[in-house]
Design a protein around this motif. Structure first.
Motif, mmCIF file in Angstrom:
data_model
loop_
_atom_site.group_PDB
_atom_site.id
_atom_site.type_symbol
_atom_site.label_atom_id
_atom_site.label_comp_id
_atom_site.label_asym_id
_atom_site.label_seq_id
_atom_site.Cartn_x
_atom_site.Cartn_y
_atom_site.Cartn_z
ATOM 1 N N MET A 194 9.054 4.827 -9.648
ATOM 2 C CA MET A 194 7.984 5.825 -9.622
ATOM 3 C C MET A 194 8.432 7.128 -10.282
ATOM 4 S SD MET A 194 6.599 5.126 -5.727
ATOM 5 C CE MET A 194 5.543 6.580 -5.665
ATOM 6 N N ALA A 195 9.663 7.549 -9.983
ATOM 7 C CA ALA A 195 10.152 8.824 -10.519
ATOM 8 C C ALA A 195 10.279 8.792 -12.029
ATOM 9 C CB ALA A 195 11.498 9.166 -9.882
ATOM 10 N N ASP A 196 10.641 7.637 -12.580
ATOM 11 C CA ASP A 196 10.833 7.505 -14.025
ATOM 12 C C ASP A 196 9.691 6.769 -14.700
ATOM 13 O OD1 ASP A 196 13.247 8.861 -14.001
ATOM 14 O OD2 ASP A 196 14.407 7.049 -13.593
ATOM 15 N N GLY A 197 8.572 6.622 -14.015
ATOM 16 C CA GLY A 197 7.439 5.910 -14.582
ATOM 17 C C GLY A 197 6.134 6.546 -14.159
ATOM 18 N N VAL A 198 5.076 5.733 -14.088
ATOM 19 C CA VAL A 198 3.788 6.213 -13.611
ATOM 20 C C VAL A 198 3.405 5.413 -12.374
ATOM 21 C CG1 VAL A 198 3.046 6.824 -15.941
ATOM 22 C CG2 VAL A 198 2.378 4.607 -14.999
ATOM 23 N N TRP A 199 2.568 6.017 -11.543
ATOM 24 C CA TRP A 199 2.148 5.324 -10.335
ATOM 25 C C TRP A 199 0.805 5.851 -9.866
ATOM 26 C CZ3 TRP A 199 1.551 8.190 -5.759
ATOM 27 C CH2 TRP A 199 2.069 9.492 -5.809
ATOM 28 N N GLY A 200 0.102 5.034 -9.107
ATOM 29 C CA GLY A 200 -1.199 5.418 -8.571
ATOM 30 C C GLY A 200 -1.841 4.239 -7.879
ATOM 31 N N THR A 201 -2.966 4.474 -7.258
ATOM 32 C CA THR A 201 -3.665 3.371 -6.588
ATOM 33 C C THR A 201 -4.278 2.438 -7.632
ATOM 34 O OG1 THR A 201 -5.683 4.694 -6.408
ATOM 35 C CG2 THR A 201 -4.183 4.689 -4.510
ATOM 36 N N LEU A 202 -4.490 1.197 -7.215
ATOM 37 C CA LEU A 202 -5.028 0.158 -8.092
ATOM 38 C C LEU A 202 -6.249 -0.434 -7.393
ATOM 39 C CD1 LEU A 202 -4.321 -1.328 -10.785
ATOM 40 C CD2 LEU A 202 -3.156 -3.041 -9.389
ATOM 41 N N THR A 225 0.827 -1.205 0.000
ATOM 42 C CA THR A 225 0.000 0.000 0.000
ATOM 43 C C THR A 225 0.861 1.254 0.000
ATOM 44 O OG1 THR A 225 -1.540 1.314 1.354
ATOM 45 C CG2 THR A 225 -0.177 -0.260 2.525
ATOM 46 N N PHE A 226 0.396 2.259 -0.706
ATOM 47 C CA PHE A 226 1.096 3.546 -0.709
ATOM 48 C C PHE A 226 1.014 4.236 0.647
ATOM 49 C CE2 PHE A 226 0.735 3.549 -5.490
ATOM 50 C CZ PHE A 226 2.104 3.588 -5.718
ATOM 51 N N ASP A 227 0.118 3.798 1.502
ATOM 52 C CA ASP A 227 0.075 4.356 2.858
ATOM 53 C C ASP A 227 1.394 4.123 3.576
ATOM 54 O OD1 ASP A 227 -2.482 5.183 2.409
ATOM 55 O OD2 ASP A 227 -3.437 3.583 3.561
ATOM 56 N N LEU A 228 2.074 3.031 3.241
ATOM 57 C CA LEU A 228 3.412 2.768 3.770
ATOM 58 C C LEU A 228 4.492 3.197 2.785
ATOM 59 C CD1 LEU A 228 3.013 -0.836 5.276
ATOM 60 C CD2 LEU A 228 2.865 1.344 6.477
ATOM 61 N N VAL A 229 4.343 2.747 1.538
ATOM 62 C CA VAL A 229 5.399 2.952 0.538
ATOM 63 C C VAL A 229 5.595 4.437 0.234
ATOM 64 C CG1 VAL A 229 6.003 2.551 -1.891
ATOM 65 C CG2 VAL A 229 5.137 0.659 -0.485
ATOM 66 N N GLY A 230 4.503 5.203 0.154
ATOM 67 C CA GLY A 230 4.613 6.623 -0.198
ATOM 68 C C GLY A 230 5.545 7.402 0.709
ATOM 69 N N PRO A 231 5.300 7.409 2.027
ATOM 70 C CA PRO A 231 6.199 8.141 2.933
ATOM 71 C C PRO A 231 7.624 7.597 2.935
ATOM 72 C CG PRO A 231 4.103 7.687 4.011
ATOM 73 C CD PRO A 231 4.103 6.908 2.732
ATOM 74 N N VAL A 253 9.202 6.115 0.426
ATOM 75 C CA VAL A 253 9.844 6.556 -0.813
ATOM 76 C C VAL A 253 10.243 8.030 -0.701
ATOM 77 C CG1 VAL A 253 9.383 7.133 -3.236
ATOM 78 C CG2 VAL A 253 8.847 4.842 -2.379
ATOM 79 N N ALA A 254 9.351 8.839 -0.175
ATOM 80 C CA ALA A 254 9.641 10.271 -0.029
ATOM 81 C C ALA A 254 10.839 10.512 0.868
ATOM 82 C CB ALA A 254 8.414 10.994 0.530
ATOM 83 N N ALA A 255 11.048 9.617 1.842
ATOM 84 C CA ALA A 255 12.182 9.747 2.762
ATOM 85 C C ALA A 255 13.443 9.097 2.215
ATOM 86 C CB ALA A 255 11.819 9.132 4.116
ATOM 87 N N GLY A 256 13.377 8.555 0.999
ATOM 88 C CA GLY A 256 14.546 7.943 0.379
ATOM 89 C C GLY A 256 14.896 6.566 0.923
ATOM 90 N N LYS A 257 13.944 5.898 1.575
ATOM 91 C CA LYS A 257 14.233 4.612 2.218
ATOM 92 C C LYS A 257 13.992 3.404 1.312
ATOM 93 C CE LYS A 257 13.315 6.466 6.819
ATOM 94 N NZ LYS A 257 12.448 6.450 8.031
#
Length: 532
Positions: A34-42, A14-20, A22-26
């Motif tokens: 995500m930075a070089d592609g597309v992303w969103g909820t499924l 879930t992006f609820d975990l992955v989003g933060p 990723v933003a923190a560089g972890k």
């Protein structure tokens, strides 16, 4: 047209975990995709659990067509006993079967509901639903001898049904999940080198397993996600720069609800269902209340209620009986996670009393109206997030086997459709798990590769859209009976899939239905029959 597609499933991610993170560089691998592609909820299906979700993914169809709504299904023999679903539970062609029929080679590893392994144009390793005693879990069969270190995580599924008691401790569970994940990754990397294919897919189930028991321990989950992030990076690198990569999850995740809602007790309170309870059932109710009180006062890790629950099903099944002649609606115990109500319809149910037509609709309208209004007796909050009649959610040849009324709860509540030991509609949850996904339909989608746009967040992607999108990328016609659509907005302008219109092809099943209708019309008098 991409010559290769790579799909990595992270069950329950879930992006609820992955989003933060990723933003923190972890999580640099997922972050880079995500930075070089597309992303969103499924968006998952209803119910948002692995069996119907992954079957919907692999067929591109809603559960009303393929018929899988849970890990078990009603027995076709009519004996009323649930049967575990398998790859034989649905006749629909899977994504890899469609690809194989067009000459594309495929490799499939650990996708749920792929046991027993079917013949494919390549190789397949079945999933956690493989029986521990199974002799064959791969296609071709001899592949198993080449991967002696591979592990199928059958133990977790069995332990979960025992409320986590299949492990000595959570530490043991943790060790096993890491061991299975690393061994699966090792085998996947070897297969990518030794057996090149046009389409490759692997599912890592550990994300789901870990989140069930460690949702309240983000430090533990982060460590595991970091391990998986490294693995994802290795697999993507091994797949090559020419591959289009899809990272998907079958549903989201969140905290487990603290209250249980008992469907049949609720129906009984409305006078729509009647049961007969014996002394044994009432004794079990008293024992459960005692366990709950001890658990509240002594914080025994919920193990005492779990132990009481160990004999509960025996007591309930033998001591609580439905009086079918006085029952007009009941909760289906072959379906978990959602309210699943069937009307006790004459001609369909073994002891049906409700007449089809007006009477059926009247009872169903009552259930829908009352279910929408159910409120928590403590807070007054609405319990159901959504309530549907079956045709509002599903369509297809298996619509008749879907529940007549479906209720999706808010995440604070866990639905129980099994016969209750008491007449209490609400009870405190006693399970060990801290995380759940029953009311979390938003999975995760990331796409990356030479045909994919860069750095774009997208909206509206559904799990059933992935199969037709992969087929389009690989230049294969999309079967016309798939419910999913090609996600054309993910393709980079100027790429081959962007320039090419999706091709939808009638299936043999659809052609047969058309031929049957033509013959029927001819029998009714040609055009006159059509008009009628």
């Amino acid at each position: 047209m991409s010559s290769k597609v790579l799909v990595i499933g992270l069950d329950g991610a879930t992006f609820d975990l992955v989003g933060p993170w990723v933003a923190a560089g972890k999580l640099p691998s997922l972050g880079g995709l995500m930075a070089d592609g597309v992303w969103g909820t499924l968006k998952s299906v209803v119910p948002s659990i692995s069996a119907p979700a992954w079957v919907s993914f692999m067929t591109g169809k809603n559960p009303g067509k393929h018929g899988v709504l849970d890990f078990v299904t009603r027995s076709a023999s009519g004996d009323g006993r649930p049967r575990l679903v398998s790859s034989l539970s649905f006749p629909d062609k899977t994504l890899w079967e469609v690809l194989g029929s067009h000459g594309r080679t495929v490799g499939v590893v650990n996708v749920p509901v792929t046991y027993p392994p079917k013949k494919v144009n390549g190789f397949l390793i079945s999933c956690f639903m493989t029986p521990p005693s199974a002799k064959v879990f791969t296609y071709p069969e001899e592949l198993a001898r080449a991967i002696p270190d591979y592990r199928i995580d059958t133990r977790f599924a069995l332990a979960r049904h025992q409320d986590g008691r299949g492990y000595e401790s959570k530490r043991e569970l943790l060790r096993e999940q890491y061991d299975i994940t690393r061994k699966r990754a090792s085998v996947v990397l070897r297969l990518l080198d030794a057996w090149p294919v046009d389409f490759f897919m692997v599912v890592f189930k550990g994300t789901d397993n870990m989140q069930h028991y460690f949702w309240d321990r983000r430090d533990i989950l982060l460590d595991y996600y970091r391990t998986l992030d490294d693995i994802v990076g290795e697999i993507v690198a091994r797949g090559g720069s020419a591959a289009d990569v899809f990272i998907i999850s079958d549903h989201g995740f969140g905290p487990r609800g603290s209250k249980e809602f008992y469907t049949n007790a609720w129906l009984e309170g409305l006078g729509l269902l009647r049961t007969r309870r014996s002394v044994g059932s009432r004794l079990r109710q008293s024992a459960q209340r005692l366990a709950l009180n001890v658990n509240r006062k002594m914080e025994l890790g919920r193990r005492l209620p779990a132990a009481v629950s160990g004999v509960a099903s025996l007591v309930v099944n033998h001591e609580t009986k439905v009086v079918w002649g006085d029952t007009t609606a009941y909760g289906r115990d072959d379906i978990t996670s959602i309210v699943a109500v069937n009307i006790n319809l004459r001609g369909r149910e073994p002891y049906g009393v409700v007449e089809p037509g007006r009477d059926y609709e009247a009872v169903r309208d009552t259930v829908v109206e009352k279910l929408r209004a159910v409120a928590d007796p403590d807070s007054g909050a609405r319990v159901m997030r959504d309530v549907f009649r079956r045709e509002e959610l599903y369509s297809g040849r298996n619509l008749g086997s879907m529940p007549d009324v479906i209720g999706v709860p808010h995440p604070e509540y866990v639905v129980k459709n099994k016969m209750s030991f008491s007449r209490s509609v609400f009870l405190e949850s006693t399970e060990l798990m801290s995380g759940e996904h029953y009311a979390q339909p938003d999975g995760m989608f990331i796409a990356h590769g030479p045909d994919i746009r860069k750095g774009v967040q997208i909206q509206g992607a559904r799990l059933i859209d992935i199969a037709p999108t992969v087929l389009h990328v690989m230049g294969v016609p999309v079967p016309g009976d798939m419910d999913g659509v090609v996600l054309s907005h993910i393709f980079a302008e100027g790429s081959e899939p962007f320039a090419r219109q999706p091709v939808y092809q009638d299936t043999e099943e659809e052609k047969a239905r058309v031929r049957e209708r033509i013959e029927r019309v001819r029998g009714l008098g040609g055009a006159k029959g059509l008009a009628g």
